[in-house]
Scaffold this motif. Structure first.
Motif, mmCIF file in Angstrom:
data_model
loop_
_atom_site.group_PDB
_atom_site.id
_atom_site.type_symbol
_atom_site.label_atom_id
_atom_site.label_comp_id
_atom_site.label_asym_id
_atom_site.label_seq_id
_atom_site.Cartn_x
_atom_site.Cartn_y
_atom_site.Cartn_z
ATOM 1 N N GLU A 6 -0.853 -11.720 0.884
ATOM 2 C CA GLU A 6 -1.811 -10.697 1.285
ATOM 3 C C GLU A 6 -1.246 -9.308 1.000
ATOM 4 O OE1 GLU A 6 -1.872 -13.897 4.627
ATOM 5 O OE2 GLU A 6 -0.400 -12.871 3.372
ATOM 6 N N SER A 7 -2.155 -8.379 0.801
ATOM 7 C CA SER A 7 -1.773 -6.975 0.643
ATOM 8 C C SER A 7 -2.960 -6.106 1.023
ATOM 9 C CB SER A 7 -1.333 -6.675 -0.790
ATOM 10 O OG SER A 7 -2.394 -6.900 -1.697
ATOM 11 N N GLY A 8 -2.707 -4.813 1.134
ATOM 12 C CA GLY A 8 -3.789 -3.874 1.383
ATOM 13 C C GLY A 8 -3.843 -3.335 2.799
ATOM 14 N N GLY A 9 -2.985 -3.834 3.674
ATOM 15 C CA GLY A 9 -2.976 -3.315 5.037
ATOM 16 C C GLY A 9 -2.380 -1.919 5.097
ATOM 17 N N GLY A 10 -2.436 -1.330 6.274
ATOM 18 C CA GLY A 10 -1.871 0.004 6.448
ATOM 19 C C GLY A 10 -2.229 0.587 7.794
ATOM 20 N N SER A 11 -1.818 1.818 7.992
ATOM 21 C CA SER A 11 -2.137 2.561 9.205
ATOM 22 C C SER A 11 -3.215 3.577 8.864
ATOM 23 C CB SER A 11 -0.887 3.262 9.743
ATOM 24 O OG SER A 11 0.075 2.316 10.146
ATOM 25 N N VAL A 12 -4.343 3.483 9.525
ATOM 26 C CA VAL A 12 -5.484 4.332 9.201
ATOM 27 C C VAL A 12 -6.117 4.871 10.470
ATOM 28 C CG1 VAL A 12 -5.947 3.109 7.039
ATOM 29 C CG2 VAL A 12 -7.091 2.395 9.151
ATOM 30 N N GLN A 13 -6.972 5.847 10.296
ATOM 31 C CA GLN A 13 -7.724 6.407 11.411
ATOM 32 C C GLN A 13 -9.028 5.640 11.603
ATOM 33 O OE1 GLN A 13 -8.131 10.561 10.448
ATOM 34 N NE2 GLN A 13 -6.167 11.059 11.393
ATOM 35 N N PRO A 14 -9.590 5.702 12.778
ATOM 36 C CA PRO A 14 -10.895 5.045 13.002
ATOM 37 C C PRO A 14 -11.952 5.548 12.032
ATOM 38 C CG PRO A 14 -9.903 5.665 15.085
ATOM 39 C CD PRO A 14 -9.055 6.278 14.014
ATOM 40 N N GLY A 15 -12.808 4.638 11.622
ATOM 41 C CA GLY A 15 -13.893 4.986 10.718
ATOM 42 C C GLY A 15 -13.583 4.790 9.254
ATOM 43 N N THR A 121 -0.693 -9.290 6.541
ATOM 44 C CA THR A 121 -0.532 -7.860 6.277
ATOM 45 C C THR A 121 -1.035 -7.114 7.514
ATOM 46 O OG1 THR A 121 -1.060 -6.068 4.716
ATOM 47 C CG2 THR A 121 -2.797 -7.674 5.129
ATOM 48 N N GLN A 122 -0.276 -6.103 7.915
ATOM 49 C CA GLN A 122 -0.580 -5.398 9.169
ATOM 50 C C GLN A 122 -1.624 -4.315 8.953
ATOM 51 O OE1 GLN A 122 0.541 -6.075 12.284
ATOM 52 N NE2 GLN A 122 -0.708 -4.386 13.095
ATOM 53 N N VAL A 123 -2.587 -4.293 9.841
ATOM 54 C CA VAL A 123 -3.588 -3.232 9.876
ATOM 55 C C VAL A 123 -3.495 -2.562 11.229
ATOM 56 C CG1 VAL A 123 -6.048 -2.691 9.864
ATOM 57 C CG2 VAL A 123 -5.130 -4.393 8.257
#
Length: 126
Positions: A6-15, A121-123
């Protein structure tokens, strides 16, 4: 040797939106069902979506079907989970998993049915 990455995770803001990818390799004839699951510490792993190859249909848990979409690139054997309008409660480690049976799973949300599994992958949404 079947492998899922898996790939594509990350730290993001709501929305914000993210698209997770799952590359399936080593499967001699492809999988008939690839599922997406997620898990947070202290909670059970839960089904998010799955792609039923035999039926050519995407399957979702009701609470996520309006924001999540699963699809596949059948040439490259890459599976995707598009996640839109992410919320803090979507924070989890996301996994893809593939079955080897020639039949559909009786319950696609049953993680135990899937023989081959990725590392996740971490989201993080905050």
């Amino acid at each position: 040797h079947v492998q899922l990455v898996e790939s594509g995770g990350g730290s993001v803001q709501p929305g914000v939106s993210l698209r997770l990818s799952c590359v399936l390799s080593g499967h001699s004839r492809g999988s008939n069902c690839v599922g997406w699951f997620r898990q947070t510490p202290g909670k059970e792993r839960e089904g998010v979506a799955a792609f039923d190859v035999l039926g050519g249909t995407a399957l979702y848990v009701d609470s996520m079907k309006d924001r999540f979409t699963t699809s596949r690139d059948d040439i490259e054997d890459i599976w995707y989970l598009q996640m839109n309008d992410l919320k803090p409660e979507d924070t989890a480690r996301y996994y893809c998993a593939a079955g080897r049976s020639i039949y559909r799973p009786p319950n696609w949300t049953d993680y135990g049915w899937y023989v081959d599994r990725g590392q996740g992958t971490q989201v993080t949404v905050s």
